[in-house]
Scaffold this active site. Structure first.
Site: not given
Ligand SMILES: *Cc1c(COP(=O)(O)O)cnc(C)c1O
Length: 422
Positions: A12, A140, A234, A263
């Site tokens: 980015y 996202y 997610d 994460k």
């Molecule tokens: C960071 C994130 C992702 C993507 O994870 P990466 O390890 O960067 O591929 C997907 N969904 C959410 C909600 C995120 O915060």
């Protein structure tokens, strides 16, 4: 003399003019040490991962042990203790029946896997026409193609790629009765095509740090259950204590059919993610016919080093008062960030667990650059994006460090509002 970093391409980042990156040489606790002998307090836990701070001795010890014993082994046909233990521990943390753990290397890939599981679930159930997903504005879910196709096309950073991505269905989060009605209508219209509904529980993170009430998630869940549409949570950003409970959905009366974690799963050390499915979904893959098997397999799947890191991180969640620390951070942010509402262009201040965000009207990229540099000058690592300046500190951060972060945020806003060009 060309610099060594001339070969790097950063995420980015417009690489043309502004390439004077901050260079880290070591980390400890909440601190990032730089090559110029200065240090920064990490206000965002390396993209919300380093929940125990950096270089926690227990993490280092466990990872070291695994490093010497077996850093990696392929997962195709071979299992190992670290993966077995981790999968068991994750399913113990989740509601009963949510217990089939598929490991991958990154959050985005865990989303791809969730989408593929949902699609193949319907293929295995002889309803292959169910191959669309419903997602929400400001969502996202990651940067890979499948994940991009279920991000908000405007806010999800992927506008450029819209002609390349497959089409899914975007709804508004049902936060009021009008939006609820249009959400219901969309689900009714598409229910025979929907393979799943995907949502970030309680806070949409990279799409703008937008908090919603448990009730909103409960409405989504009720409708998905009623229509037998798999519900995918997610929790890549919200999982592992960040919102005040181990997982955000625990604050609601909902249970997903599939959940994605990443994460902070490894406490901010090694990339690892997981997609966990319900027994019911998993069962549809069991058949004498080989073609019913899940067709996915990352090379470094369930890497033992990463799994040992995740196990060590879960040890710390058991032995240390992490959720209490989150509560303390939440209280501090709630008490002290609110005054930012007094600045003219600040439209909202949102706090959820150890996440505090200041929403600013029309924040320009010029201003974002200015803020980043100002924070660095003040010894703080904070990375504003979109229309927000936010902090998601390590849970172990001490009071003084947290004070410094919050005061810097307020001071920078003050300074910024007094400069005419802004
Ligand atoms: C960071 C994130 C992702 C993507 O994870 P990466 O390890 O960067 O591929 C997907 N969904 C959410 C909600 C995120 O915060």
């Amino acid at each position: 003399m060309p610099k060594k970093h001339n070969n790097l391409w950063l995420p980015y980042t417009q690489m043309k003019n502004v390439f004077s990156p901050v260079k880290a040489v070591k980390t400890k606790g909440s601190l990032i040490y730089l090559d110029n002998n200065k240090s920064l307090i990490d206000g965002i836990s390396s993209w919300w991962t380093a929940c125990h701070g950096y270089n926690h001795p227990h993490m280092i010890k466990k990872i070291n042990y695994q490093l010497k014993r077996m850093p990696h082994i392929m997962f195709g046909g071979i299992i190992h203790d670290q993966a077995e233990t981790l999968a068991h521990r994750i399913s113990k943390l989740l509601p009963k029946g949510l217990n089939k753990v598929f490991f991958s290397d990154s959050g985005s890939v865990s989303i791809e896997v969730a989408l593929k599981i949902a699609i193949q679930y319907w293929i295995n159930n002889k309803e292959p026409q169910k191959n669309k997903f419903l997602f929400f504005r400001n969502a996202y879910h990651g940067d890979t193609s499948g994940a991009m196709s279920i991000c908000d096309p405007e806010e999800g950073m992927h506008n450029l790629f819209k002609n390349y991505l497959s089409n899914h269905i975007m709804a508004e989060l049902p936060t009021d009765s009008n939006k609820e009605e249009s959400f219901n209508n969309l689900v009714n219209k598409y229910k025979n095509k929907l393979a799943g509904i995907i949502v970030e529980p309680l806070i949409q993170c990279a799409g703008g740090m937008i908090v919603h009430k448990p009730k909103v998630l409960e409405k989504i869940s009720t409708l998905s259950k009623k229509n037998d549409i798999p519900l995918i949570f997610d929790e890549i950003a919200t999982g592992f204590g960040r919102t005040g409970s181990m997982f955000a959905f625990e604050q609601t009366k909902t249970i997903p059919d599939i959940i994605c974690l990443g994460k902070a799963l490894t406490g901010g050390t090694i990339s690892l993610a997981a997609t966990i499915s319900s027994e019911k979904i998993y069962k549809s893959f069991l058949n004498d016919d080989e073609s019913y098997a899940l067709m996915h397999g990352p090379t470094y799947m369930a890497n033992p080093l990463a799994c040992s890191a995740a196990n060590a991180s879960l040890d710390l969640f058991e032995s240390q008062p992490r959720l209490k620390q989150v509560k303390k951070i939440e209280n501090y942010l709630s008490k002290n960030l609110q005054e930012c509402l007094n600045f003219k262009r600040v439209t909202n201040v949102s706090i959820k667990g150890a996440m505090g965000s200041i929403h600013i009207k029309n924040l320009t990229s010029e201003e974002i650059k200015w803020f980043k540099q100002r924070f660095i000058n003040k010894g703080i690592w904070i990375r504003p994006f979109g229309n927000i300046i936010y902090t998601t500190p390590p849970f172990i951060i001490n009071k003084k460090q947290l004070q410094l972060i919050v005061n810097s945020m307020i001071d920078c806003l003050k300074e910024w509002s007094s400069i005419s060009k802004f």
